[in-house]
Design a protein around this motif. Sequence first.
Motif, PDB file in Angstrom:
ATOM      1  N   UNK A   1       0.866  -1.180   0.000  1.00 58.43           N
ATOM      2  CA  UNK A   1       0.000   0.000   0.000  1.00 58.43           C
ATOM      3  C   UNK A   1       0.904   1.233   0.000  1.00 58.43           C
ATOM      4  N   UNK A   2       0.998   1.943  -1.108  1.00 50.85           N
ATOM      5  CA  UNK A   2       1.975   3.034  -1.183  1.00 50.85           C
ATOM      6  C   UNK A   2       1.583   4.286  -0.422  1.00 50.85           C
ATOM      7  N   UNK A   3       0.284   4.487  -0.152  1.00 50.43           N
ATOM      8  CA  UNK A   3      -0.166   5.733   0.480  1.00 50.43           C
ATOM      9  C   UNK A   3      -1.211   5.415   1.541  1.00 50.43           C
ATOM     10  N   UNK A   4      -1.549   6.428   2.323  1.00 47.89           N
ATOM     11  CA  UNK A   4      -2.640   6.294   3.284  1.00 47.89           C
ATOM     12  C   UNK A   4      -3.931   5.982   2.541  1.00 47.89           C
ATOM     13  N   UNK A   5      -4.736   5.110   3.119  1.00 46.41           N
ATOM     14  CA  UNK A   5      -5.932   4.680   2.404  1.00 46.41           C
ATOM     15  C   UNK A   5      -7.129   4.574   3.335  1.00 46.41           C
ATOM     16  N   UNK A   6      -8.246   5.055   2.865  1.00 48.01           N
ATOM     17  CA  UNK A   6      -9.506   4.813   3.537  1.00 48.01           C
ATOM     18  C   UNK A   6     -10.207   3.600   2.973  1.00 48.01           C
ATOM     19  N   UNK A   7      -9.611   3.023   1.929  1.00 47.31           N
ATOM     20  CA  UNK A   7     -10.205   1.851   1.287  1.00 47.31           C
ATOM     21  C   UNK A   7      -9.105   0.877   0.863  1.00 47.31           C
ATOM     22  N   UNK A   8      -8.452   0.215   1.830  1.00 51.17           N
ATOM     23  CA  UNK A   8      -7.364  -0.714   1.491  1.00 51.17           C
ATOM     24  C   UNK A   8      -7.803  -1.849   0.584  1.00 51.17           C
ATOM     25  N   UNK A   9      -9.100  -2.132   0.548  1.00 53.75           N
ATOM     26  CA  UNK A   9      -9.604  -3.212  -0.307  1.00 53.75           C
ATOM     27  C   UNK A   9      -9.226  -2.999  -1.758  1.00 53.75           C
ATOM     28  N   UNK A  10      -9.070  -1.726  -2.137  1.00 53.95           N
ATOM     29  CA  UNK A  10      -8.739  -1.433  -3.538  1.00 53.95           C
ATOM     30  C   UNK A  10      -7.466  -0.604  -3.706  1.00 53.95           C
ATOM     31  N   UNK A  11      -7.015   0.087  -2.654  1.00 54.63           N
ATOM     32  CA  UNK A  11      -5.875   1.009  -2.789  1.00 54.63           C
ATOM     33  C   UNK A  11      -4.542   0.326  -2.558  1.00 54.63           C
TER      34      UNK A  11
ATOM     35  N   UNK B   1     -17.357  -7.594   8.720  1.00 58.14           N
ATOM     36  CA  UNK B   1     -16.422  -8.402   7.947  1.00 58.14           C
ATOM     37  C   UNK B   1     -15.133  -7.642   7.680  1.00 58.14           C
ATOM     38  N   UNK B   2     -14.000  -8.280   7.953  1.00 56.36           N
ATOM     39  CA  UNK B   2     -12.682  -7.681   7.736  1.00 56.36           C
ATOM     40  C   UNK B   2     -12.111  -8.199   6.421  1.00 56.36           C
ATOM     41  N   UNK B   3     -12.030  -7.330   5.428  1.00 57.56           N
ATOM     42  CA  UNK B   3     -11.427  -7.703   4.157  1.00 57.56           C
ATOM     43  C   UNK B   3      -9.949  -8.021   4.376  1.00 57.56           C
ATOM     44  N   UNK B   4      -9.415  -9.058   3.726  1.00 60.12           N
ATOM     45  CA  UNK B   4      -8.010  -9.418   3.959  1.00 60.12           C
ATOM     46  C   UNK B   4      -7.020  -8.304   3.635  1.00 60.12           C
ATOM     47  N   UNK B   5      -7.304  -7.487   2.624  1.00 60.18           N
ATOM     48  CA  UNK B   5      -6.399  -6.398   2.297  1.00 60.18           C
ATOM     49  C   UNK B   5      -6.439  -5.314   3.371  1.00 60.18           C
ATOM     50  N   UNK B   6      -7.607  -5.122   3.949  1.00 59.75           N
ATOM     51  CA  UNK B   6      -7.737  -4.193   5.068  1.00 59.75           C
ATOM     52  C   UNK B   6      -6.886  -4.679   6.244  1.00 59.75           C
TER      53      UNK B   6
END
Length: 444
Positions: free
Chosen positions: A23-33, A354-359
């Motif tokens: 994850x290169x930057x701060x994200x409010x949506x790690x599922x896609x960022x 539910x906790x997305x794995x990327x999150x």
Amino acid sequence: MQSNTTQIKPSSIKGFRAQILHFPVASGSPKSDYVFFIDGLLVTRNDKIEFIGDYKTNINQYDNLDVHDYSGKLLLPGFIDSHMHFPQTEMLASFGEQLLDWLTDYTFPVENKFADTAYASAIADVFLRQLYRHGTTSAMVYSSVHKGATDALFQAAQQHNMLLMAGKVCMDRNCPPFLQDTAQSAQQDSADLINSWHGKGRSHYVITPRFAPTSTEAQLAALGELAQQYPSVFIQTHLSENHNEIAWVKSLYPERKHYLDVYNHYGLVRKGAIFGHGIHLEPDEWQCLAEKGASIAFCPTSNLFLGSGLFDLATAERQNIPVMLATDVGGGTSFSMLRTLGEAYKVCQLRGNQLDPMHGLYLMTQGAALGLGLEQQIGNLNPGTDADFIILDPLFDELSALRFKHHHTPQDLIFALSMLGDDRATVATYIAGKPVYQAPVAPR
């Protein structure tokens, strides 16, 4: 004639070929960022990351690059464990009780051994080896009450140039006499350790009252003065882990409106303060954490093992409170951040969130680094950051090879690793560009 030319050491440049995810930057949506290269190239020079990108389209820009070929393996930023107790390494998997009895029956007797600095040094080496073999490259760690044990831990970490955040535990009441310090000695010992270690190499000091019941008002005030004097140091302690603990705090500090208010009153709630657990928080406590920029270490395996409760990740994130995953060894049951992620998923399931794995992966890499204010150094694979990364083999045994035969997405890869993986999946761990762990090669 004497030359004024400064001798420059030759640079060490290396390449690593693998699947690469971060994850290169701060994200409010790690599922896609996230950024994922199915055939990626990571280049390091000395102890920093120099380049990340697709292998085939970028390898030609480097002549005679020494490439470590991990094709088919997964390269990730090194894991960050945000809450651990190094003296509890040897008591991992002690038969479970609830928190307060567990401390009395197991923790305090074991920590007495750390008065012997040679013993502390030996356990520090074991502790760090366990981190490396599980892919953890940075950690926030509670030492014992003994100043020498904390010195020993920092010394061991500096041997591998590890980014370590650690502090001497401070306790001047409600613990065995052989583990008690005083308000004055806690402040002085902590100040000495700050001056010895904080900002030296990759070491960071953490002011560490164990938790409110084991510190008097005088000790918390002394540590609050220290936090004000050294604003760049971290703070760590425990918060609202257990119902009996919370009732105890209310009886000891009846003038404070809630548990967090005890710490806040003494200037110990701010950015750079990481509170372990935070399971049973009142609305005002959530608000205070958010306003002060403090963080929570989510410790799912210890919360389940000690029967403490289920952390409310959804509320924390709605309040914009930084959350990071942590093993909480030795109340936690494994050094593995992969296992910790799997248990976090289960905790969230029980809470209907539910906790997305990327999150989850974000909470132990870039998200943790952001909560600590260290994202320019760790938690991602951006050029210029420290070259802390790990190599995982998804096909680490027969069952995982069968499971991953049909995986199609990075999410699926991380989720299955969180359920099936542990140290067996770790192929190599690199800290500041150098290998600190390499899995033994199985005989053919």
